[in-house]
Design a protein around this motif. Structure first.
Motif, mmCIF file in Angstrom:
data_model
loop_
_atom_site.group_PDB
_atom_site.id
_atom_site.type_symbol
_atom_site.label_atom_id
_atom_site.label_comp_id
_atom_site.label_asym_id
_atom_site.label_seq_id
_atom_site.Cartn_x
_atom_site.Cartn_y
_atom_site.Cartn_z
ATOM 1 N N UNK A 148 -38.586 28.434 23.933
ATOM 2 C CA UNK A 148 -39.161 28.695 25.244
ATOM 3 C C UNK A 148 -38.706 30.066 25.725
ATOM 4 N N UNK A 149 -39.597 31.027 25.806
ATOM 5 C CA UNK A 149 -39.193 32.388 26.185
ATOM 6 C C UNK A 149 -38.929 32.531 27.686
ATOM 7 N N UNK A 150 -39.228 31.492 28.424
ATOM 8 C CA UNK A 150 -38.990 31.486 29.872
ATOM 9 C C UNK A 150 -39.736 32.603 30.601
ATOM 10 N N UNK A 151 -40.860 32.960 30.085
ATOM 11 C CA UNK A 151 -41.694 33.937 30.771
ATOM 12 C C UNK A 151 -42.844 33.187 31.422
ATOM 13 N N UNK A 152 -43.324 33.704 32.549
ATOM 14 C CA UNK A 152 -44.514 33.089 33.118
ATOM 15 C C UNK A 152 -45.629 33.143 32.072
ATOM 16 N N UNK A 153 -46.360 32.098 32.001
ATOM 17 C CA UNK A 153 -47.328 32.010 30.914
ATOM 18 C C UNK A 153 -48.564 32.852 31.233
ATOM 19 N N UNK A 154 -49.038 33.565 30.235
ATOM 20 C CA UNK A 154 -50.195 34.413 30.473
ATOM 21 C C UNK A 154 -51.496 33.624 30.463
ATOM 22 N N UNK A 155 -51.447 32.410 29.968
ATOM 23 C CA UNK A 155 -52.700 31.659 29.831
ATOM 24 C C UNK A 155 -53.052 30.877 31.095
ATOM 25 N N UNK A 156 -52.096 30.664 31.943
ATOM 26 C CA UNK A 156 -52.374 29.887 33.134
ATOM 27 C C UNK A 156 -51.076 29.688 33.881
ATOM 28 N N UNK A 157 -51.150 29.711 35.173
ATOM 29 C CA UNK A 157 -49.877 29.723 35.890
ATOM 30 C C UNK A 157 -49.250 28.341 35.968
ATOM 31 N N UNK A 158 -49.935 27.339 35.475
ATOM 32 C CA UNK A 158 -49.317 26.021 35.477
ATOM 33 C C UNK A 158 -48.777 25.666 34.104
ATOM 34 N N UNK A 159 -48.821 26.633 33.250
ATOM 35 C CA UNK A 159 -48.396 26.350 31.889
ATOM 36 C C UNK A 159 -47.024 26.923 31.611
ATOM 37 N N UNK A 160 -46.352 26.260 30.686
ATOM 38 C CA UNK A 160 -45.070 26.756 30.217
ATOM 39 C C UNK A 160 -45.365 27.531 28.939
ATOM 40 N N UNK A 161 -44.812 28.713 28.813
ATOM 41 C CA UNK A 161 -45.113 29.398 27.564
ATOM 42 C C UNK A 161 -44.154 28.946 26.466
ATOM 43 N N UNK A 162 -44.715 28.832 25.309
ATOM 44 C CA UNK A 162 -43.961 28.370 24.147
ATOM 45 C C UNK A 162 -44.237 29.356 23.025
ATOM 46 N N UNK A 163 -43.169 29.802 22.379
ATOM 47 C CA UNK A 163 -43.402 30.689 21.241
ATOM 48 C C UNK A 163 -43.169 29.929 19.953
#
Lengths: 474, 1024
Positions: free
Chosen positions: B818-833
Motif C-alpha cells: 500500500x503506497x499510501x497515496x491518494x488513489x488516482x482512479x477514484x477518491x474512494x479507492x485505496x491505491x494498491x501497488x
C-alpha cells in the motif's frame, strides 16, 4: 418364553423396538391382524401429521444383514419406526436374490433407497422428492468411509466400532444433508481407531475426537489436511486397466472396452503441487477426476495438475472404447455338449494367450454357472485346482499362470439329471486374469513433477491390466 | 396380566422396547420370574453410577455403551437425567456423545432437555468455530417447540458469523427450524435471502438446499444471485452442486425462452399439422426470427459442462438432466458419453441411470445409438438391470441395427434367467411391430420358440404372437393351427387363454379345428384357471354364432357348467352370454347384434415402452424413478413464451445503490433515487454535478434553497412527479447543512452517481475530481470542512504482502503493498501497488485481471493488461480498490494467457485511512463531537522506553496511515485520519499515564473500524 408370548399377542406395529430378531416381524400373522390395522391407523395419523411439516433429505439409516436383522439404526430427525423396513423385507422376499432387490422402494409415507455391499443392506429412509442418485451415491460414500476407517466393512466390525460409526455418521450428515464426506477431513474430526491409539486413550484419557475444525474445510483445498509431515516422501501411482468384453461362441469380440483408473498413494510433506503428463493423452476418451484436478489445465494442455489429498485416493478414471484399440489378451477354446439321450455331457475348455505384448498372464480363474440340470462334474485339470458346487451349480477353476508352451485345460464329463431334457443354453464362462507391467490400452505416463516444496520425493508408477467383466459365450 | 401390561408399555413407549421390560418388572413383579429384566435394570443402574462418577473415563465408557444401545434401537430414554448433566463436560468426546443422545431423546423428554439449552447458548459464543457450529447443530436438532425463539436468534446470529462453516450450519438449521415450526417461514426467508448473497462456496449448497425446502417458489430471491451461483458452481462441494443444479434447472425454465427451435417442436407435435395455412405462415415468420440465447442461459450451460467429469454420479446425472431440459437439442448430445460411463459403477447407480437413459432414448434415439453395444446384457447383471438394458436396446432399434440386435436377442432368449428370457420375447414382439421389415422374421422366430422346452418361454411367445397376429389380420392359419396343437401341452393360464382367444377370433379361418378345441376344453373346463374359463366361454359364444350347427350343444354344456362356477365373474359372464346369444322370448333387441358384438373388429394393442410417458417428470428425480409423483415433487414449468425481464439478474446497479445509502437516511432518500434513475439519466448526471458545485459555492442557504426547489420543480415537470417532493428534498438538504454535516452532500452525490453507474467509470472519475475541487474550494468558508484536508503520509512502510506465490502461480509471483497515496482512479479507492515477477524461463503473456468476486459495494479499478513479461522480469502496476471502509477481502483472478489464479487482497485496517492535517484545537472540537458511542478506548501497559514519543509515533504510523496532530502536551499524542471511502474522521489519542500505563482512545463514527484499529494498535504499542 413369556416375552415370546407377549410378542405373539401384540402385533408388531410400533416397530422396531428391539432388536434381537428383525425377522420376527415378517411373520404373516402380524399382518391382517385386527390389532394391526388399528395400530397402522394410528401410525398413519402420526405420519400424516409429520408430513405437514417439511422433511429432510435422508431421514434415517438402517443397516440390515443378510439374515434380515436390523443391526444398526441412526436417525437424523424424528425417529422413524423400524417397521418401515417391513416393506423392504417384503421386496427382499419377492426378489429371491439380494442383488435383485430394487434400490428404490416406495412405501405409503416413506421411500426406501438402498445399496447392497459387503453382504449388508444400507437402507436410507427419505420422505420427499430427492434425486435418488444423490442418496445412493452418498450411501456408497458411507460404505467407502467405513472401509477406509476399519479396513473392512462387515457386520462384526461395525458392531465393534459402533461408537466411531455413530460419530462418523453424525459428521457426514447434518439434518440429512451431507456435511463432511472427504475422508481426509473426517479423519481429522474423528480419528480412526488403531490399537496404539486405543491403548494411549485408555491411559491418557484423550479421545478420538478432534476439537479443531479441520483446516481443509475452509481452505480452497478442502480435500487436503494441513501440517502433513513425512520422513520418507513418496508418491506412487497405479495405472490399472480393466477389460470388459463379451466374446461370442465363435471367438469373435462382440463388445470390448477398457475401463482404467489411476489410483494414487501420496505421502508428501506440506502442500505439494503435482503435475502428471502422459505420452499419449489423446487415448483417454472419457475421464472423470478427483475434485483436486484442475480441469482447465487438462482441457488446454492435457496435463493433470493437482494438489493431492493425503494418502490413498483415486485420481482419475477413464474409458477407452474405440473397439479396434482394445486388444484381447486371452482366448478360450471350449467344447461343451449335452446329448439328448445320454445322461452324460462332455466338457472341455482350454485357455491360451492372444495379444499379451510379451507379458505373462497370471492369476487366471475361470468361473461358470452351469445349467440346473447338471448334477455333478468329473473333471481333470492340466494345472490348478477346480471345484464344483452341486447346490449353486457354480464351477470354478483356479488356473494360475498361463504357460504358452503348455496351455492349461480342463476336461471331463458332466452327469445330468436322468430323464430331464438337455439344457437349451450352454453356460457362459467368466474369466479373471491379471497382467503385470502392462496397460493394455498403451497409456504411458510421461513424467511426474512436483512444485511448491523443496525436498525430492520418491516417485513410482505401476501398470496393471485385469479382466473386468470378461465373458465368453459358449 | 403381566403380558398385557408389557404390551401396553410397548405401545405407549412407541419404540425400542426390549429394555422397556424393566418398567413392567418394577411395577408388577419385581421378584424372581423376571431375572433377565432385572439384570438389565442393574446394568442401567450401573450406567447411571458411571455417569455420575467424576472420572471422565468412566463417563466415556458409559456414554459409549449408551450410544451402542441407541444404535441397536434399544430404549435408553430413562437415563436422560443422568446423561444431560454431562452436556457441559470438558471432555470433547463425552460432549459429542451426549449430543448424540440428546438429539435422539430430547423430543421425548422436552422438560429435561431444556436444562441443556444454556450450555449451547454459551457455546454459541465460543471463539472456536467448530464448537460454535456444533452447538448450533445440536441446538437446532433438539425438536422442542419451546425453544423456537432461541433457535431463531441463534440462527440469525450465526448467519452473520465470520466463519463460513458456522454460516453453513446456520443454513442447515433453517430447514430444521422450519420443519419444527413452519410459522417462522417469513423470518427464515429473510435469513435465506441474506445467506444467498454469501460468497463462500461452503455456504452456497446448504443455503440453496434451505431455499428448496422452505420457499422453492420464491424464485425472485435467486435473480440477483443467479450469476454468482453459476460462477461458484465448480468450486462448491459435490452435494451442493447437485442441489444447485436442480434448482437452476427449474429457474432456467421459468426465466428463459426455449432454445429448441420451432422446427423441432413441429416434429414432436403433430397438432401443428392441422393448423390452418395462415397460422402456418405465422409460425414460419416466427421461425425466421433468429433465436438469440440469453447470455445468462448460456452461462449456466457453459459452467455446468465441466461437472460432467465429476466422479460423483449424482452430479453427472444432475448435469445431464440440466442439459436435457434446458440446453439446445444439438448440444444435449455430450451428456450421453458421461452417462454411459456411469454404467460401470454399482448396480444401484446403473439402475437409476439406465432408467433415465430409457426415457431419453425414446425421444432422441440418436443420442445413444453410438453406444448401442454398451447396453448389451451380461449374464452376471442383475435381472432388473438386464430388463432395463433390454428396454433401451428396443428403443434404439432401427432398420440398420435390427439384424445385429435380433442375433443378440437370440442369445438372451436362451438365458437361464427366465424372467429375462420372457422380457426378451416381449422385446422381439415390439421390434416386430415397430420395424415392419423384420416383422416376418420376428414372427417366424417366435413360432420357433413355441417348440422350446421351457414353458415360460413358450407361454410368453404365445402371448406375443397373439398380439402380433392381431395387428396383422392376414392369413396365418398355419400358425394358429400350430398353436392349437400346443393347447394339449401348455399349462400356463395366460398362454392357454391367449390361444383360445386367438382361435375364437379366427374361428372362420380354421373351421375344422375350432369346434374340436372347444370340445377338448369343454371336457377340462372345471379344472381350468378362471382366466382360461372366461376365454372358453368366449370361444363357445363365437362358435355358436358362426357355426351353431356343430357347436350348439357344446356351448350350452359349457354355459351350464359356468352357471354353477364358484367364481362370480364367470357366473356373470355366463348369464350375460346366454342372454345375448341364445334366442328366447325375453331377449331384447341386443341379441340381433350379438354377432357384431362378439366378432367386431378389435383394435390392435399398442406395444409400447413403459417409459413412454415418463418424460413428464423431470429426469433424475425420485418421481421419475417411481413413475409417480413423490411427495414434494416440484413440476418443471414450461418455457415462457416471452422471457421475463433479464435485467433482474443485473447485480451491481441495484445492490450498490442499496449498499451506499446511509442507513439512517435510506427512507428519506429513496424517492430521490427513483427520481433520478427514472427517464432522464443523462441530463441528470450533468445536472447533479452542477448542483453540487453551486451548492458548495454559494454561501446563503436561503438562496440555494430557492434555486434548488426551482430546479426540482423543473425536473418534476418533466418526469411528472409532485413538486412537493422536490421541495421536501431541498428542505431536508438545507436542514442537513444547517447541522454542519458536510458529508451529507457527498453522499447525495454518491447516490446520484450510483444510479447512473451505467454511464461508465471514466465519467465518474472526472466527476469525483470535480468533487474534490469543490471540497477544497469550500474549505475557506466552512470551518468544519477544514479538518478534512488530506495531508501527505507521515511514513510509508515498505512491507509487502504476497498476492500470488510463485509456486501456486506456475512461476508468476505477485506481491502487493500500500503506497499510501491518494488513489488516482477514484477518491474512494485505496491505491494498491502490485509487483509482478516472472520466475519461469519463459515469457508470460497477457497478464490481466479476470473475474472479480467483490463483496457488495466494493469496486475495483484494475491495471491495464500487461502484454508480456520477460523471464526474470518484474513490473509494478497500480490498482485502486474501494473497500467500502471494511476489511472484507477483495477476491479476483489474476490471469495469464493460459491460466487464471484466484488471489485476494485483504487490507489491514490502517490502510483504509488517509492522513488528515488539523490543529489541536480542531482535533479537540471534533473529538468532543465524537464521544459516547463513537469512542472506544483501552489501557496499555508497556515498558517506559516504549512510551518515548518517537517510538509511539513510529509504531502508530507503521500500523495506520494517520497524520500527526501537533500536540501541546508531552504526555498526549494525537493522530488524525479519515476513512477513504466515506471520509469519516478517525481520531487516535495516546495518553501516557503514571506507572508505565497509557490510555489509547479512538473516536470515530465508523465504530467497527475504530474497534478493529484499536485491537491492532494495542499489541503493537504494548510490545517492546
Amino acid at each position: 418364553m413369556l416375552r415370546g408370548d407377549a410378542r405373539g399377542r401384540v402385533p408388531d406395529w410400533g416397530g422396531g423396538h428391539s432388536g434381537r430378531s428383525g425377522r420376527r416381524r415378517r411373520r404373516p400373522c402380524c399382518r391382517g391382524d385386527a390389532g394391526l390395522s388399528i395400530c397402522r391407523g394410528f401410525q398413519t395419523e402420526k405420519d400424516s401429521l409429520r408430513s405437514l411439516t417439511v422433511s429432510t433429505m435422508i431421514h434415517s439409516l438402517f443397516l440390515i444383514n443378510s439374515s434380515g436383522d436390523i443391526f444398526l439404526e441412526k436417525h437424523w430427525k424424528s425417529v422413524v419406526s423400524r417397521s418401515v423396513c417391513d416393506y423392504f423385507f417384503e421386496a427382499q422376499e419377492r426378489a429371491t436374490e439380494a442383488e435383485n432387490v430394487p434400490p428404490v422402494i416406495p412405501t405409503p409415507h416413506h421411500y426406501l433407497l438402498s445399496v447392497y455391499r459387503h453382504k449388508i443392506f444400507f437402507v436410507a429412509v427419505i420422505q420427499t422428492e430427492v434425486p435418488p442418485l444423490f442418496v445412493i451415491e452418498f450411501l456408497h460414500r458411507v460404505v467407502d468411509t467405513f472401509q477406509d476407517y476399519f479396513g473392512v466393512c462387515s457386520e462384526p466390525v461395525i458392531k465393534d466400532n459402533v461408537v466411531v460409526v455413530y460419530e462418523v455418521l453424525e459428521e457426514m450428515l447434518d439434518n440429512g444433508f451431507p456435511l463432511a464426506t472427504e475422508s481426509n477431513i473426517l479423519k481429522e474430526l474423528i480419528k480412526p481407531p488403531t490399537i496404539l491409539r486405543t491403548v494411549v486413550n485408555t491411559i491418557t484419557g484423550s479421545t478420538n475426537v478432534g476439537d479443531q475444525l479441520p483446516t481443509g474445510q475452509l481452505s480452497v483445498v478442502p480435500w487436503r489436511r494441513t501440517g502433513v509431515k513425512y520422513t520418507n516422501n513418496e508418491a506412487y501411482f497405479d495405472v490399472i486397466e480393466e477389460i470388459d468384453a463379451i466374446i461370442d461362441k465363435s471367438g469373435s469380440t462382440i463388445t470390448a472396452e477398457i475401463q482404467g483408473v489411476i489410483d494414487a498413494c501420496v505421502k508428501l510433506t506440506g502442500m505439494p503441487d503435482l503435475t502428471l503428463s502422459f505420452m499419449n493423452p489423446r487415448l483417454l476418451d472419457d475421464v472423470s477426476f478427483h475434485p483436486c484436478v484442475r480441469f482447465k489445465r487438462w482441457e488446454s494442455e492435457r496435463i493433470l495438475s493437482f494438489i493431492p489429498p493425503d494418502g490413498n485416493f483415486r485420481l482419475l478414471s477413464y474409458h477407452v472404447s474405440a473397439q479396434n484399440l482394445v486388444a484381447i489378451p486371452v482366448y478360450v477354446k471350449h467344447n461343451i455338449s449335452f446329448r439328448d439321450s445320454s445322461s452324460l455331457g462332455r466338457f472341455e475348455i482350454t485357455v491360451g494367450p492372444k495379444q499379451t505384448m510379451g507379458k505373462t498372464i497370471e492369476g487366471v480363474t475361470v468361473t461358470s454357472q452351469m445349467p440346473r440340470g447338471v448334477l455333478n462334474m468329473s473333471l481333470t485339470p492340466s494345472q490348478g485346482t477346480h471345484t464344483f458346487d452341486p447346490v449353486t451349480k457354480m464351477l470354478s477353476w483356479d488356473v494360475g499362470k498361463i504357460n504358452p508352451q503348455k496351455l492349461p485345460s480342463l476336461k471331463g464329463t458332466m452327469s445330468l439329471q436322468a430323464g430331464a431334457s438337455k439344457p437349451d443354453e450352454n453356460p457362459t464362462i467368466n474369466l479373471q486374469f491379471k497382467i503385470q507391467q502392462l496397460a493394455i490400452s498403451g497409456l504411458k505416463v510421461n513424467r511426474l513433477d512436483m512444485y511448491g516444496e523443496k525436498y525430492k520425493p520418491f516417485k513410482g508408477i505401476k501398470y496393471m491390466t485385469k479382466a473386468g467383466k470378461f465373458q465368453v459365450r459358449t | 396380566m403381566s403380558s398385557n401390561s408389557f404390551a401396553y408399555n410397548e405401545q405407549s413407549g412407541g419404540g425400542e422396547a426390549t429394555e422397556l421390560g424393566q418398567e413392567a418388572t418394577s411395577t408388577i413383579s419385581p421378584s424372581g420370574a423376571f431375572g433377565l429384566f432385572s439384570s438389565d435394570m442393574k446394568k442401567n443402574e450401573d450406567l447411571k453410577q458411571m455417569l455420575e462418577s467424576n472420572k471422565d473415563s468412566a463417563k466415556l465408557d458409559a456414554m459409549k455403551r449408551i450410544v451402542g444401545m441407541i444404535a441397536k434401537g434399544k430404549n435408553a430414554s430413562e437415563l436422560f437425567p443422568a446423561v444431560v448433566k454431562n452436556v457441559a463436560s470438558k471432555n470433547i468426546e463425552i460432549k459429542k456423545l451426549v449430543y448424540v443422545y440428546l438429539v435422539r431423546y430430547a423430543e421425548e423428554q422436552q422438560d429435561l432437555a431444556l436444562l441443556s439449552i444454556s450450555t449451547f447458548q454459551r457455546a454459541l459464543k465460543d471463539p472456536n468455530q467448530l464448537i460454535r457450529a456444533s452447538a448450533l447443530r445440536v441446538l437446532s436438532s433438539i425438536r422442542v417447540p419451546i425453544i423456537v425463539p432461541i433457535m431463531m436468534l441463534a440462527i440469525k446470529e450465526a448467519s452473520a458469523d465470520l466463519s463460513p462453516y458456522v454460516r453453513k450450519n446456520a443454513a442447515h438449521a433453517i430447514q430444521k427450524l422450519y420443519s419444527l415450526d413452519p410459522e417462522q417461514k417469513e423470518m427464515l426467508i429473510e435469513i435465506i435471502e441474506k445467506l444467498l448473497k454469501d460468497k463462500s462456496t461452503l455456504v452456497a449448497g446448504s443455503v440453496v438446499m434451505a431455499f428448496e425446502e422452505v420457499c422453492p417458489d420464491r424464485i425472485d430471491l435467486i435473480h440477483k444471485n443467479y450469476r454468482k451461483l453459476c460462477n461458484l458452481l465448480v468450486d462448491v462441494e459435490e452435494w451442493g452442486q447437485v442441489v444447485i443444479i436442480h434448482m437452476l434447472t427449474r429457474y432456467a425454465r421459468t426465466q428463459f425462452v426455449s432454445p429448441w427451435r420451432q422446427g423441432d417442436v413441429l416434429e414432436d407435435n403433430e397438432k401443428d399439422f392441422y393448423d390452418s395455412d395462415e397460422e402456418q405462415k405465422e409460425k414460419a415468420d416466427k421461425r425466421k426470427r433468429p433465436y438469440a440465447m440469453d447470455p445468462d442461459h448460456r452461462l449456466l450451460i457453459r459452467n455446468t459442462k465441466p461437472l460432467l467429469q465429476s466422479r460423483n454420479a449424482a452430479v453427472v446425472m444432475a448435469v445431464a438432466q440440466l442439459y436435457w431440459h434446458i440446453a439446445p437439442k444439438s448440444e444435449a448430445g455430450i451428456i450421453s458419453k458421461s452417462l454411459v460411463r456411469l454404467l460401470r459403477s454399482s448396480r444401484e447407480v446403473q439402475y437409476i441411470v439406465l432408467q433415465n437413459i430409457a426415457t431419453m432414448s425414446i425421444q432422441r434415439k440418436g443420442m445413444f445409438e453410438p453406444y448401442l453395444k454398451s447396453f448389451y446384457v451380461r449374464s452376471t447383471d442383475a435381472t432388473m438391470i438386464k430388463i432395463l438394458k433390454l428396454e433401451i436396446l428396443t428403443n434404439l432399434a432401427n432398420e440398420a441395427n435390427i439384424s445385429t440386435l435380433l442375433r443378440e436377442f437370440q442369445t438372451y432368449v436362451k438365458s437361464q434367467d427366465k424372467q429375462f428370457a420372457a422380457a426378451t420375447i416381449q422385446t422381439i414382439g415390439r421390434c416386430a411391430t415397430s420395424i415392419t421389415e423384420v416383422s416376418d422374421t420376428c414372427l417366424n422366430g417366435l413360432v420357433c420358440l413355441l417348440s422350446n422346452r421351457d414353458e415360460i418361454v413358450v407361454a410368453e411367445s404365445v402371448v406375443v404372437i397373439k398380439k402380433l397376429l392381431q395387428m396383422q389380420p392376414m392369413q396365418h392359419g398355419e400358425i394358429i393351427k400350430h398353436m392349437a396343437k400346443l393347447l394339449d401341452s401348455i399349462t400356463v393360464p395366460v398362454a392357454r387363454a391367449s390361444i383360445l382367444w386367438l382361435i375364437g377370433e379366427n374361428c372362420e379361418r380354421v373351421p375344422k379345428i375350432a369346434p374340436d378345441v372347444l370340445r377338448k376344453t369343454a371336457k377340462s373346463f372345471t379344472s381350468e384357471d378362471d382366466l382360461v374359463k372366461l376365454q372358453i366361454l368366449n370361444l363357445g359364444a363365437k362358435l355358436y354364432l358362426t357355426n351353431s350347427k356343430q357347436t350348439k350343444l357344446l356351448t350350452q354344456y359349457i354355459l351350464n357348467l359356468g352357471k354353477y362356477d364358484q367364481n362370480y365373474d364367470i357366473r356373470d359372464r355366463t348369464r350375460f352370454i346366454r342372454q345375448l346369444i341364445v334366442p328366447n322370448e325375453k331377449s331384447g333387441a341386443l341379441s340381433k347384434y350379438a354377432k357384431k358384438i362378439f366378432l367386431a373388429q378389435k383394435p390392435a394393442p399398442l406395444l409400447e415402452s413403459p417409459f413412454k410417458d415418463r418424460d413428464h417428470f423431470q429426469l433424475g428425480t425420485l418421481s421419475h424413478t417411481l413413475n409417480t409423483k413423490a411427495t414434494g415433487y416440484l413440476e418443471l414449468s414450461n418455457w415462457p413464451e416471452v422471457a421475463p425481464d433479464p435485467s433482474v439478474r443485473n447485480v451491481e446497479v441495484i445492490e450498490l445503490a442499496k449498499e451506499w445509502t446511509p442507513a439512517g437516511k435510506a427512507k428519506k432518500e429513496n424517492p430521490d433515487k427513483k427520481f433520478y434513475s427514472e427517464s432522464e439519466e443523462e441530463e441528470d448526471s450533468s445536472e447533479s454535478s452542477s448542483d453540487s458545485e453551486s451548492e458548495s459555492g454559494s454561501e446563503s442557504g436561503e438562496d440555494e434553497e430557492d434555486d434548488r426547489s426551482g430546479d426540482s420543480a423543473e425536473d418534476s415537470g418533466e418526469s411528472g412527479s409532485e413538486p412537493e417532493a422536490g421541495k421536501g428534498r431541498a428542505a431536508t438538504r438545507s436542514r442537513a447543512r444547517g447541522r454542519g454535516d458536510s458529508k451529507d452532500v457527498d453522499k447525495e452525490k454518491e447516490n446520484s452517481k450510483t444510479s447512473e453507474s451505467s454511464s461508465g467509470e471514466s465519467s465518474s472519475i472526472e466527476e469525483s475530481s470535480s468533487d474534490s475541487e469543490s471540497e477544497s474550494e469550500s474549505e475557506s468558508e466552512s470551518e468544519s470542512r477544514k479538518v478534512t484536508k488530506v495531508s501527505t503520509p507521515v511514513f510509508v512502510p515498505g512491507k509487502t504482502h504476497v498476492l500470488l506465490h510463485r509456486m501456486s502461480g506456475k512461476g508468476l509471483a505477485a506481491h502487493y503493498f500500500f503506497p499510501r497515496q491518494p488513489c488516482i482512479f477514484g477518491d474512494k479507492m485505496v491505491s494498491v501497488q502490485i509487483t509482478l515477477n516472472n520466475t519461469t524461463d519463459q515469457k508470460i503473456e497477457n497478464i490481466h485481471v479476470g473475474g472479480k468476486k467483490l463483496p457488495m459495494g466494493m469496486q475495483m479499478h484494475v491495471f491495464n493488461p500487461i502484454e508480456s513479461l520477460e523471464p526474470a522480469g518484474s513490473i509494478t502496476v497500480s490498482m485502486g480498490i474501494d473497500f467500502c471502509d471494511s476489511t472484507q477481502t477483495a477476491s479476483f483472478q489474476l490471469c495469464t494467457k493460459d491460466d487464471c489464479f484466484s488471489v485476494n487482497i485483504q487490507p489491514p485496517v490502517g490502510e483504509l485511512l488517509l492522513p488528515v492535517a488539523m490543529s489541536e484545537k480542531d482535533f479537540k472540537k471534533e473529538q468532543g463531537m465524537l464521544s459516547g458511542m463513537n469512542e472506544t478506548s483501552t489501557t496499555i501497559i508497556a515498558a517506559p522506553q516504549n512510551f518515548a514519543s518517537s517510538v509511539i509515533l513510529q509504531k502508530i504510523v507503521n500500523v495506520a496511515n494517520v497524520g500527526v496532530v501537533p500536540s501541546g502536551q508531552d504526555n498526549i499524542h494525537r493522530f488524525a485520519a479519515k476513512t477513504v471511502h466515506s471520509g469519516s474522521l478517525m481520531l487516535v489519542t495516546v495518553e501516557l499515564k503514571e506507572g508505565s500505563t497509557a490510555q489509547l482512545i479512538i473516536n470515530t463514527e465508523k465504530t467497527v473500524i475504530g474497534s478493529v484499529l484499536l485491537r491492532e494498535l494495542k499489541p503493537v504499542l504494548s510490545q517492546g
